[in-house]
Design an enzyme around this catalytic site. Structure first.
Site, short mmCIF file in Angstrom:
data_model
loop_
_atom_site.label_atom_id
_atom_site.label_comp_id
_atom_site.label_asym_id
_atom_site.label_seq_id
_atom_site.Cartn_x
_atom_site.Cartn_y
_atom_site.Cartn_z
N THR A 165 0.84 -1.19 0.00
CA THR A 165 0.00 0.00 0.00
C THR A 165 0.88 1.24 0.00
OG1 THR A 165 -1.85 1.11 1.13
CG2 THR A 165 -0.24 0.01 2.53
N CYS A 166 0.33 2.35 -0.48
CA CYS A 166 1.05 3.64 -0.46
C CYS A 166 0.00 4.72 -0.23
CB CYS A 166 1.86 3.84 -1.74
SG CYS A 166 0.90 3.86 -3.27
N ARG A 167 0.10 5.86 -0.87
CA ARG A 167 -0.89 6.92 -0.70
C ARG A 167 -2.02 6.79 -1.72
NH1 ARG A 167 -2.14 11.68 -2.97
NH2 ARG A 167 -0.31 11.61 -4.29
#
Length: 111
Positions: free
Chosen positions: A73-75
């Site tokens: 996951t990231c932004r």
């Protein structure tokens, strides 16, 4: 690809690794998804090459096995694509991305 529901269920599956590849400063500004561990994208290649004890000392969790389920996951869902490539290039075979990442998580959680 992982869904919001699958990511929300990660705390019930201690064998699943939810790895957030955002920078530490980003997590300090926004918060993080429960049960995730933070390995910034620019550290990921090196982190996955660490021996098990060094990985645990730095990231507070056992190093994933090559067949462990890993969700990145990231932004906004862009950096996860690079993270997936890095992990697969090192032989990790059970890798998926959470395309919605933090933006979707925050919206669905009302943050």
């Amino acid at each position: 690809m992982a869904t919001y529901e699958q990511v929300k269920d990660v705390p019930n599956h201690p064998d699943v690794y939810l790895i957030d590849v955002r920078r530490k400063e980003e997590l300090q500004q926004t918060g993080f998804i429960p049960a995730s561990i933070n390995i910034p994208l620019d550290e990921l290649d090196k982190a996955l090459n660490l021996d098990g004890s060094a990985f645990k000392n730095i990231y507070g969790r056992s190093k994933p096995e090559k067949q462990s389920q890993i969700i990145f996951t990231c932004r906004s869902g862009n950096r996860v694509l690079e993270a997936e490539k890095i992990a697969k290039s090192q032989g990790y075979s059970n890798v998926v991305i959470y395309k919605g990442s933090w933006n979707e998580w925050a919206q669905k959680e009302g943050l």
